[in-house]
Scaffold this motif. Structure first.
Motif, PDB file in Angstrom:
ATOM      1  N   THR A   1       0.810  -1.230   0.000  1.00  0.00           N
ATOM      2  CA  THR A   1       0.000   0.000   0.000  1.00  0.00           C
ATOM      3  C   THR A   1       0.842   1.278   0.000  1.00  0.00           C
ATOM      4  OG1 THR A   1      -0.199   0.233   2.422  1.00  0.00           O
ATOM      5  CG2 THR A   1      -1.743  -1.279   1.369  1.00  0.00           C
TER       6      THR A   1
ATOM      7  N   PHE B   1     -11.605  -4.062  -6.738  1.00  0.00           N
ATOM      8  CA  PHE B   1     -13.054  -4.234  -6.534  1.00  0.00           C
ATOM      9  C   PHE B   1     -13.848  -3.713  -7.726  1.00  0.00           C
ATOM     10  CE2 PHE B   1     -11.831  -4.743  -2.020  1.00  0.00           C
ATOM     11  CZ  PHE B   1     -12.540  -5.903  -1.753  1.00  0.00           C
TER      12      PHE B   1
ATOM     13  N   SER C   1      -9.154 -12.668  -5.615  1.00  0.00           N
ATOM     14  CA  SER C   1     -10.399 -12.947  -6.364  1.00  0.00           C
ATOM     15  C   SER C   1     -11.110 -14.173  -5.815  1.00  0.00           C
ATOM     16  CB  SER C   1     -10.081 -13.202  -7.842  1.00  0.00           C
ATOM     17  OG  SER C   1      -9.416 -12.107  -8.383  1.00  0.00           O
TER      18      SER C   1
ATOM     19  N   ASP D   1     -15.551  -1.165   2.426  1.00  0.00           N
ATOM     20  CA  ASP D   1     -14.826   0.106   2.489  1.00  0.00           C
ATOM     21  C   ASP D   1     -13.453  -0.190   1.901  1.00  0.00           C
ATOM     22  OD1 ASP D   1     -16.940   1.443   3.588  1.00  0.00           O
ATOM     23  OD2 ASP D   1     -16.210   1.332   5.647  1.00  0.00           O
TER      24      ASP D   1
ATOM     25  N   VAL E   1      -5.533 -14.997  -5.663  1.00  0.00           N
ATOM     26  CA  VAL E   1      -5.929 -15.322  -4.277  1.00  0.00           C
ATOM     27  C   VAL E   1      -7.051 -14.381  -3.814  1.00  0.00           C
ATOM     28  CG1 VAL E   1      -5.139 -15.414  -1.870  1.00  0.00           C
ATOM     29  CG2 VAL E   1      -3.672 -16.284  -3.694  1.00  0.00           C
TER      30      VAL E   1
ATOM     31  N   VAL F   1       0.625 -12.091  -4.369  1.00  0.00           N
ATOM     32  CA  VAL F   1      -0.288 -11.186  -5.085  1.00  0.00           C
ATOM     33  C   VAL F   1      -0.287 -11.451  -6.586  1.00  0.00           C
ATOM     34  CG1 VAL F   1      -0.470  -9.209  -3.523  1.00  0.00           C
ATOM     35  CG2 VAL F   1       1.440  -9.348  -5.114  1.00  0.00           C
TER      36      VAL F   1
HETATM   37  C1  LIG Z   1      -6.051  -5.883  -3.129  1.00  0.00           C
HETATM   38  C2  LIG Z   1      -5.511  -7.292  -2.906  1.00  0.00           C
HETATM   39  C3  LIG Z   1      -6.340  -8.006  -1.880  1.00  0.00           C
HETATM   40  C4  LIG Z   1      -5.565  -8.044  -4.249  1.00  0.00           C
HETATM   41  O1  LIG Z   1      -5.169  -9.393  -4.042  1.00  0.00           O
HETATM   42  P1  LIG Z   1      -4.592 -10.303  -5.234  1.00  0.00           P
HETATM   43  O2  LIG Z   1      -4.514 -11.692  -4.718  1.00  0.00           O
HETATM   44  O3  LIG Z   1      -3.355  -9.712  -5.792  1.00  0.00           O
HETATM   45  O4  LIG Z   1      -5.747 -10.212  -6.292  1.00  0.00           O
HETATM   46  P2  LIG Z   1      -5.851 -11.086  -7.598  1.00  0.00           P
HETATM   47  O5  LIG Z   1      -4.564 -11.786  -7.887  1.00  0.00           O
HETATM   48  O6  LIG Z   1      -7.067 -11.896  -7.484  1.00  0.00           O
HETATM   49  O7  LIG Z   1      -6.012  -9.931  -8.646  1.00  0.00           O
HETATM   50  C5  LIG Z   1      -7.063  -9.908  -9.529  1.00  0.00           C
HETATM   51  C6  LIG Z   1      -6.913  -8.800 -10.513  1.00  0.00           C
HETATM   52  O8  LIG Z   1      -6.813  -7.534  -9.887  1.00  0.00           O
HETATM   53  C7  LIG Z   1      -5.595  -6.923 -10.317  1.00  0.00           C
HETATM   54  N1  LIG Z   1      -5.133  -6.201  -9.174  1.00  0.00           N
HETATM   55  C8  LIG Z   1      -4.779  -6.706  -7.991  1.00  0.00           C
HETATM   56  N2  LIG Z   1      -4.390  -5.682  -7.169  1.00  0.00           N
HETATM   57  C9  LIG Z   1      -4.533  -4.535  -7.879  1.00  0.00           C
HETATM   58  C10 LIG Z   1      -4.290  -3.185  -7.593  1.00  0.00           C
HETATM   59  N3  LIG Z   1      -3.814  -2.810  -6.418  1.00  0.00           N
HETATM   60  N4  LIG Z   1      -4.541  -2.262  -8.530  1.00  0.00           N
HETATM   61  C11 LIG Z   1      -5.000  -2.657  -9.733  1.00  0.00           C
HETATM   62  N5  LIG Z   1      -5.248  -3.927 -10.059  1.00  0.00           N
HETATM   63  C12 LIG Z   1      -5.013  -4.860  -9.157  1.00  0.00           C
HETATM   64  C13 LIG Z   1      -4.723  -8.033 -10.750  1.00  0.00           C
HETATM   65  O9  LIG Z   1      -3.752  -7.622 -11.686  1.00  0.00           O
HETATM   66  C14 LIG Z   1      -5.735  -8.943 -11.392  1.00  0.00           C
HETATM   67  O10 LIG Z   1      -6.121  -8.452 -12.636  1.00  0.00           O
HETATM   68  P3  LIG Z   1      -6.919  -9.362 -13.675  1.00  0.00           P
HETATM   69  O11 LIG Z   1      -8.271  -9.619 -13.112  1.00  0.00           O
HETATM   70  O12 LIG Z   1      -6.981  -8.551 -14.910  1.00  0.00           O
HETATM   71  O13 LIG Z   1      -6.151 -10.647 -13.790  1.00  0.00           O
HETATM   72  C15 LIG Z   1      -4.016  -7.246  -2.426  1.00  0.00           C
HETATM   73  O14 LIG Z   1      -3.305  -6.420  -3.302  1.00  0.00           O
HETATM   74  C16 LIG Z   1      -3.807  -6.728  -1.000  1.00  0.00           C
HETATM   75  O15 LIG Z   1      -3.793  -7.495  -0.038  1.00  0.00           O
HETATM   76  N6  LIG Z   1      -3.597  -5.401  -0.853  1.00  0.00           N
HETATM   77  C17 LIG Z   1      -3.206  -4.786   0.416  1.00  0.00           C
HETATM   78  C18 LIG Z   1      -4.277  -4.787   1.465  1.00  0.00           C
HETATM   79  C19 LIG Z   1      -5.523  -4.084   1.045  1.00  0.00           C
HETATM   80  O16 LIG Z   1      -5.518  -2.965   0.545  1.00  0.00           O
HETATM   81  N7  LIG Z   1      -6.636  -4.770   1.291  1.00  0.00           N
HETATM   82  C20 LIG Z   1      -7.943  -4.291   0.965  1.00  0.00           C
HETATM   83  C21 LIG Z   1      -8.620  -3.761   2.170  1.00  0.00           C
HETATM   84  S1  LIG Z   1     -10.276  -3.286   1.702  1.00  0.00           S
END
Ligand SMILES: CC(C)(COP(=O)(O)OP(=O)(O)OC[C@H]1O[C@@H](n2cnc3c(N)ncnc32)[C@H](O)[C@@H]1OP(=O)(O)O)[C@@H](O)C(=O)NCCC(=O)NCCS
Length: 168
Positions: free
Chosen positions: A30, A128, A98, A119, A96, A92
């Motif tokens: 983040t 999202f 998704s 949120d 996972v 990431v």
């Molecule tokens: C946001 C988060 C949960 C995504 O988890 P992840 O396991 O990487 O998600 P996925 O691998 O399923 O990603 C799915 C898609 O989203 C995209 N994506 C993931 N994080 C992204 C981001 N920060 N910005 C843009 N796209 C993103 C991926 O490239 C992928 O794209 P696709 O559908 O075209 O293949 C992870 O980045 C995280 O833990 N972030 C920090 C904590 C946080 O902010 N949590 C949310 C609190 S509400």
């Protein structure tokens, strides 16, 4: 088609590993959206093991556990609110997040929810958005000495005839 990710419910003994995962996800994923003080304040919310375990246990918390390696977790508060979603930095971009959200959407629908809200952090907003969640309102939340911004987003869970079969 790849094999489904192994998922299971949260158990109390998972608490220390989820505390670590939570802190690492905030620290490493983040940085572009939140400064150091904001990340520290956010991380502090899981610092007390008992309080964090209570939050996880009071909600419906599920996690991806692959060969004793926890890759991510998510929790459902009531039947229509995503409370937490965190993926380990080493896992990431592999689906996972998704898979966890798909599972929470099914659980929420099974509990009778018509829609699911979150949120969403600025880090997760795009994630999202791509999954069919629309913006409801922008929030600025006080956390300790600092303020953090996020966006309340919502997704209808009941498919309309026009929306049936679409991916979002
Ligand atoms: C946001 C988060 C949960 C995504 O988890 P992840 O396991 O990487 O998600 P996925 O691998 O399923 O990603 C799915 C898609 O989203 C995209 N994506 C993931 N994080 C992204 C981001 N920060 N910005 C843009 N796209 C993103 C991926 O490239 C992928 O794209 P696709 O559908 O075209 O293949 C992870 O980045 C995280 O833990 N972030 C920090 C904590 C946080 O902010 N949590 C949310 C609190 S509400």
């Amino acid at each position: 088609m790849s094999a489904p990710l192994p998922m299971r419910p949260f158990m109390l003994a998972d608490t220390p590993r989820l505390q670590d995962l939570y802190a690492q996800a905030i620290e490493e994923l983040t940085q572009d959206e939140y400064d150091e003080d904001q990340r520290l304040a956010w991380m502090t919310r899981a610092a007390d093991a008992e309080t964090f375990a209570e939050r996880l246990g009071n909600n419906l918390t599920i996690l991806v556990d692959q060969g004793n390696d926890i890759l991510g977790f998510a929790s459902l508060k009531g039947n229509k609110e995503i409370d937490m979603l965190y993926v380990h930095p080493h896992a990431v971009g592999q689906g996972v997040g998704s898979a966890l959200i798909d599972a929470l959407e099914k659980l929420a629908a099974a509990r009778g929810a018509q829609s699911l809200t979150v949120d969403a952090s600025d880090t997760a907003h795009e994630f999202f958005s791509r999954r069919g969640y629309g913006d409801v309102q922008r929030n600025t939340v006080p956390m300790g000495e600092v303020w953090l911004s996020n966006t309340t987003m919502s997704k209808p869970l009941v498919k309309t005839a026009a929306g049936a079969g679409r991916s979002h």
